[in-house]
Design a protein around this motif. Sequence first.
Motif, PDB file in Angstrom:
ATOM      1  N   ASN A 109       2.718  -6.246  -2.153  1.00 33.56           N
ATOM      2  CA  ASN A 109       2.838  -6.249  -0.482  1.00 33.56           C
ATOM      3  C   ASN A 109       2.774  -5.025  -0.386  1.00 33.56           C
ATOM      4  N   GLU A 110       2.975  -3.749  -0.747  1.00 37.24           N
ATOM      5  CA  GLU A 110       2.726  -2.579  -0.244  1.00 37.24           C
ATOM      6  C   GLU A 110       1.003  -2.174  -0.713  1.00 37.24           C
ATOM      7  N   HIS A 111       0.049  -2.848  -1.547  1.00 38.85           N
ATOM      8  CA  HIS A 111      -0.857  -2.815  -1.247  1.00 38.85           C
ATOM      9  C   HIS A 111      -1.463  -3.524  -0.236  1.00 38.85           C
ATOM     10  N   GLN A 112      -1.433  -4.682  -0.419  1.00 38.80           N
ATOM     11  CA  GLN A 112      -2.237  -5.297   0.997  1.00 38.80           C
ATOM     12  C   GLN A 112      -2.839  -5.310   2.801  1.00 38.80           C
ATOM     13  N   LYS A 113      -1.401  -3.699   2.843  1.00 36.15           N
ATOM     14  CA  LYS A 113      -1.390  -3.431   4.458  1.00 36.15           C
ATOM     15  C   LYS A 113      -2.298  -2.472   4.501  1.00 36.15           C
TER      16      LYS A 113
END
Length: 113
Positions: A109-113
């Motif tokens: 989730n953190e790296h999809q932003k």
Amino acid sequence: MIGKNIAELRKKRGYTLSELAEQANISKSYLSNIERNLNQNPSLQVMEKIAHVLNVDFVSLLKKENTMAAPYYLETEWIEFVQELKRSGLEKEQIPQYKPLIEFIRWQNEHQK
């Protein structure tokens, strides 16, 4: 106490007295009496309707101090999710086994932003 909690939650959710009463399918005057503590013993059915509309668990309406940041506040979806996990046979002692999966999801989730 119950009335104050309901009024605070209602306002935090952006509902007017009329809107909450309508969505909970109770009379506006009855809800007003609950919020003003004129009726300090509403039925369980009414409390469940109010909790459902406000998207909180039933217990949140009964707390002495109702703070939205408190660990006691859980959205209905999370309560239903935990109940489903229990129904599927997951024991709370097994939860640490799922920590790597949870960490992966957090990382993703953190790296999809």
